[in-house]
Design a protein around this motif. Sequence first.
Motif, PDB file in Angstrom:
ATOM      1  N   GLY A 259       0.821  -1.213   0.000  1.00 55.67           N
ATOM      2  CA  GLY A 259       0.000   0.000   0.000  1.00 55.67           C
ATOM      3  C   GLY A 259       0.848   1.253   0.000  1.00 55.67           C
ATOM      4  O   GLY A 259       0.475   2.277  -0.566  1.00 55.67           O
ATOM      5  N   LEU A 260       1.995   1.196   0.638  1.00 52.72           N
ATOM      6  CA  LEU A 260       2.886   2.353   0.675  1.00 52.72           C
ATOM      7  C   LEU A 260       3.708   2.484  -0.601  1.00 52.72           C
ATOM      8  O   LEU A 260       4.146   3.571  -0.947  1.00 52.72           O
ATOM      9  CB  LEU A 260       3.832   2.248   1.879  1.00 52.72           C
ATOM     10  N   ARG A 261       3.919   1.390  -1.301  1.00 49.58           N
ATOM     11  CA  ARG A 261       4.757   1.405  -2.506  1.00 49.58           C
ATOM     12  C   ARG A 261       3.960   1.559  -3.794  1.00 49.58           C
ATOM     13  O   ARG A 261       4.495   1.393  -4.874  1.00 49.58           O
ATOM     14  CB  ARG A 261       5.560   0.103  -2.583  1.00 49.58           C
ATOM     15  N   ARG A 262       2.681   1.879  -3.682  1.00 50.69           N
ATOM     16  CA  ARG A 262       1.869   1.973  -4.881  1.00 50.69           C
ATOM     17  C   ARG A 262       2.371   3.102  -5.778  1.00 50.69           C
ATOM     18  O   ARG A 262       2.854   4.119  -5.295  1.00 50.69           O
ATOM     19  CB  ARG A 262       0.404   2.184  -4.522  1.00 50.69           C
ATOM     20  N   PRO A 263       2.257   2.944  -7.082  1.00 47.54           N
ATOM     21  CA  PRO A 263       2.688   4.023  -7.988  1.00 47.54           C
ATOM     22  C   PRO A 263       1.687   5.176  -7.956  1.00 47.54           C
ATOM     23  O   PRO A 263       0.512   4.991  -7.634  1.00 47.54           O
ATOM     24  CB  PRO A 263       2.707   3.353  -9.363  1.00 47.54           C
ATOM     25  N   LEU A 264       2.156   6.363  -8.302  1.00 46.73           N
ATOM     26  CA  LEU A 264       1.280   7.530  -8.355  1.00 46.73           C
ATOM     27  C   LEU A 264       0.382   7.441  -9.575  1.00 46.73           C
ATOM     28  O   LEU A 264       0.827   7.123 -10.680  1.00 46.73           O
ATOM     29  CB  LEU A 264       2.102   8.811  -8.427  1.00 46.73           C
ATOM     30  N   THR A 265      -0.881   7.735  -9.366  1.00 47.99           N
ATOM     31  CA  THR A 265      -1.819   7.748 -10.488  1.00 47.99           C
ATOM     32  C   THR A 265      -1.802   9.145 -11.118  1.00 47.99           C
ATOM     33  O   THR A 265      -1.218  10.091 -10.581  1.00 47.99           O
ATOM     34  CB  THR A 265      -3.238   7.414 -10.005  1.00 47.99           C
ATOM     35  N   GLU A 266      -2.474   9.268 -12.247  1.00 52.19           N
ATOM     36  CA  GLU A 266      -2.549  10.563 -12.925  1.00 52.19           C
ATOM     37  C   GLU A 266      -3.282  11.585 -12.057  1.00 52.19           C
ATOM     38  O   GLU A 266      -2.929  12.762 -12.024  1.00 52.19           O
ATOM     39  CB  GLU A 266      -3.248  10.409 -14.273  1.00 52.19           C
ATOM     40  N   ALA A 267      -4.302  11.137 -11.321  1.00 51.84           N
ATOM     41  CA  ALA A 267      -5.050  12.040 -10.430  1.00 51.84           C
ATOM     42  C   ALA A 267      -4.150  12.549  -9.302  1.00 51.84           C
ATOM     43  O   ALA A 267      -4.239  13.719  -8.906  1.00 51.84           O
ATOM     44  CB  ALA A 267      -6.257  11.322  -9.849  1.00 51.84           C
ATOM     45  N   ASP A 268      -3.265  11.683  -8.794  1.00 53.03           N
ATOM     46  CA  ASP A 268      -2.336  12.113  -7.749  1.00 53.03           C
ATOM     47  C   ASP A 268      -1.368  13.176  -8.275  1.00 53.03           C
ATOM     48  O   ASP A 268      -1.076  14.157  -7.596  1.00 53.03           O
ATOM     49  CB  ASP A 268      -1.528  10.920  -7.210  1.00 53.03           C
ATOM     50  N   VAL A 269      -0.872  12.967  -9.465  1.00 52.65           N
ATOM     51  CA  VAL A 269       0.078  13.907 -10.061  1.00 52.65           C
ATOM     52  C   VAL A 269      -0.589  15.260 -10.306  1.00 52.65           C
ATOM     53  O   VAL A 269       0.000  16.319 -10.085  1.00 52.65           O
ATOM     54  CB  VAL A 269       0.656  13.330 -11.370  1.00 52.65           C
ATOM     55  N   GLN A 270      -1.854  15.252 -10.758  1.00 58.90           N
ATOM     56  CA  GLN A 270      -2.552  16.511 -11.025  1.00 58.90           C
ATOM     57  C   GLN A 270      -2.974  17.213  -9.743  1.00 58.90           C
ATOM     58  O   GLN A 270      -3.145  18.430  -9.726  1.00 58.90           O
ATOM     59  CB  GLN A 270      -3.772  16.247 -11.909  1.00 58.90           C
ATOM     60  N   ALA A 271      -3.155  16.478  -8.649  1.00 53.93           N
ATOM     61  CA  ALA A 271      -3.593  17.081  -7.393  1.00 53.93           C
ATOM     62  C   ALA A 271      -2.455  17.745  -6.624  1.00 53.93           C
ATOM     63  O   ALA A 271      -2.708  18.579  -5.748  1.00 53.93           O
ATOM     64  CB  ALA A 271      -4.253  16.024  -6.504  1.00 53.93           C
ATOM     65  N   VAL A 272      -1.224  17.422  -6.949  1.00 53.76           N
ATOM     66  CA  VAL A 272      -0.078  17.977  -6.212  1.00 53.76           C
ATOM     67  C   VAL A 272       0.001  19.500  -6.322  1.00 53.76           C
ATOM     68  O   VAL A 272       0.140  20.174  -5.300  1.00 53.76           O
ATOM     69  CB  VAL A 272       1.236  17.299  -6.662  1.00 53.76           C
ATOM     70  N   PRO A 273      -0.097  20.108  -7.496  1.00 49.84           N
ATOM     71  CA  PRO A 273      -0.015  21.578  -7.542  1.00 49.84           C
ATOM     72  C   PRO A 273      -1.139  22.260  -6.772  1.00 49.84           C
ATOM     73  O   PRO A 273      -0.934  23.286  -6.142  1.00 49.84           O
ATOM     74  CB  PRO A 273      -0.093  21.910  -9.031  1.00 49.84           C
TER      75      PRO A 273
ATOM     76  N   THR B  27      -2.741  21.078  -4.126  1.00 45.59           N
ATOM     77  CA  THR B  27      -2.455  20.907  -2.699  1.00 45.59           C
ATOM     78  C   THR B  27      -1.333  21.837  -2.261  1.00 45.59           C
ATOM     79  O   THR B  27      -1.415  22.478  -1.207  1.00 45.59           O
ATOM     80  CB  THR B  27      -2.069  19.449  -2.404  1.00 45.59           C
ATOM     81  N   ASN B  28      -0.283  21.927  -3.058  1.00 45.24           N
ATOM     82  CA  ASN B  28       0.837  22.798  -2.705  1.00 45.24           C
ATOM     83  C   ASN B  28       0.454  24.271  -2.748  1.00 45.24           C
ATOM     84  O   ASN B  28       1.002  25.081  -1.999  1.00 45.24           O
ATOM     85  CB  ASN B  28       2.022  22.544  -3.627  1.00 45.24           C
TER      86      ASN B  28
ATOM     87  N   THR C 235      -2.214  25.661  -1.724  1.00 49.39           N
ATOM     88  CA  THR C 235      -2.883  26.103  -0.497  1.00 49.39           C
ATOM     89  C   THR C 235      -1.880  26.506   0.575  1.00 49.39           C
ATOM     90  O   THR C 235      -2.220  27.257   1.476  1.00 49.39           O
ATOM     91  CB  THR C 235      -3.813  25.011   0.049  1.00 49.39           C
ATOM     92  N   TYR C 236      -0.654  26.015   0.486  1.00 54.36           N
ATOM     93  CA  TYR C 236       0.374  26.337   1.473  1.00 54.36           C
ATOM     94  C   TYR C 236       1.358  27.386   0.986  1.00 54.36           C
ATOM     95  O   TYR C 236       2.215  27.820   1.740  1.00 54.36           O
ATOM     96  CB  TYR C 236       1.147  25.071   1.860  1.00 54.36           C
ATOM     97  N   THR C 237       1.276  27.770  -0.279  1.00 60.63           N
ATOM     98  CA  THR C 237       2.219  28.712  -0.857  1.00 60.63           C
ATOM     99  C   THR C 237       1.721  30.138  -0.668  1.00 60.63           C
ATOM    100  O   THR C 237       0.539  30.428  -0.859  1.00 60.63           O
ATOM    101  CB  THR C 237       2.404  28.427  -2.364  1.00 60.63           C
ATOM    102  N   ARG C 238       2.624  31.030  -0.328  1.00 64.39           N
ATOM    103  CA  ARG C 238       2.264  32.437  -0.143  1.00 64.39           C
ATOM    104  C   ARG C 238       2.281  33.155  -1.488  1.00 64.39           C
ATOM    105  O   ARG C 238       3.267  33.115  -2.209  1.00 64.39           O
ATOM    106  CB  ARG C 238       3.251  33.103   0.806  1.00 64.39           C
ATOM    107  N   THR C 239       1.185  33.787  -1.792  1.00 68.51           N
ATOM    108  CA  THR C 239       1.094  34.594  -3.007  1.00 68.51           C
ATOM    109  C   THR C 239       0.494  35.943  -2.625  1.00 68.51           C
ATOM    110  O   THR C 239       0.028  36.137  -1.505  1.00 68.51           O
ATOM    111  CB  THR C 239       0.191  33.919  -4.064  1.00 68.51           C
ATOM    112  N   ALA C 240       0.486  36.860  -3.585  1.00 67.33           N
ATOM    113  CA  ALA C 240      -0.082  38.187  -3.319  1.00 67.33           C
ATOM    114  C   ALA C 240      -1.579  38.087  -3.051  1.00 67.33           C
ATOM    115  O   ALA C 240      -2.134  38.855  -2.279  1.00 67.33           O
ATOM    116  CB  ALA C 240       0.181  39.113  -4.496  1.00 67.33           C
ATOM    117  N   VAL C 241      -2.238  37.124  -3.671  1.00 61.09           N
ATOM    118  CA  VAL C 241      -3.680  36.978  -3.506  1.00 61.09           C
ATOM    119  C   VAL C 241      -4.016  36.483  -2.103  1.00 61.09           C
ATOM    120  O   VAL C 241      -4.869  37.036  -1.417  1.00 61.09           O
ATOM    121  CB  VAL C 241      -4.250  36.017  -4.573  1.00 61.09           C
ATOM    122  N   ASN C 242      -3.338  35.426  -1.655  1.00 59.64           N
ATOM    123  CA  ASN C 242      -3.713  34.881  -0.348  1.00 59.64           C
ATOM    124  C   ASN C 242      -3.036  35.602   0.817  1.00 59.64           C
ATOM    125  O   ASN C 242      -3.318  35.314   1.967  1.00 59.64           O
ATOM    126  CB  ASN C 242      -3.487  33.365  -0.271  1.00 59.64           C
ATOM    127  N   GLU C 243      -2.142  36.528   0.531  1.00 59.58           N
ATOM    128  CA  GLU C 243      -1.536  37.314   1.611  1.00 59.58           C
ATOM    129  C   GLU C 243      -2.543  38.267   2.238  1.00 59.58           C
ATOM    130  O   GLU C 243      -2.462  38.576   3.413  1.00 59.58           O
ATOM    131  CB  GLU C 243      -0.349  38.129   1.080  1.00 59.58           C
TER     132      GLU C 243
END
Length: 144
Positions: free
Chosen positions: A63-77, A79-80, A82-90
């Motif tokens: 379960g931990l070694r499963r490969p990343l699916t296409e949905a996982d790859v597209q969800a990373v940006p 998810t990231n 929401t934690y990144t500081r930008t002029a909009v969310n500042e």
Amino acid sequence: MHRIWTKTAATLIALMVLGGCATSKDKLLPHGDHTMFDVWNQETGGSAGGGQPARQLLDARQGLRRPLTEADVQAVPVTNATYTRTAVNEIHRQFHRLPNPDLVMYVFPHLAGSDPVSVPGYTTVFPLYQRVQYAMPGERLEDY
């Protein structure tokens, strides 16, 4: 009488200390023939075993070694972002203030000081909590 108790206590302490030195480490903590690797193999079903614990361990690892699916790859940006500081969310608050209601107190007329001076009655307002408390992001949605 006091001296007898002191000598008795000193003798008992000396006997306890000498008794502790007389014991053997191997006698208190005997070593078996099993190593940690043997215990691990026994509890997990062993490398050649294949019992129920070994099967559960392999399933958990898969379960931990499963490969990343296409949905996982597209969800990373997303998810990231929401934690990144930008002029909009500042300009938007992530940590909202929790409510801190004001308390109203009436102070009755009284005498104060070393030379009793009369103080007229008055009303004062102060916050319930000493410090401002903040909610974690997403914990509270109402604005205060």
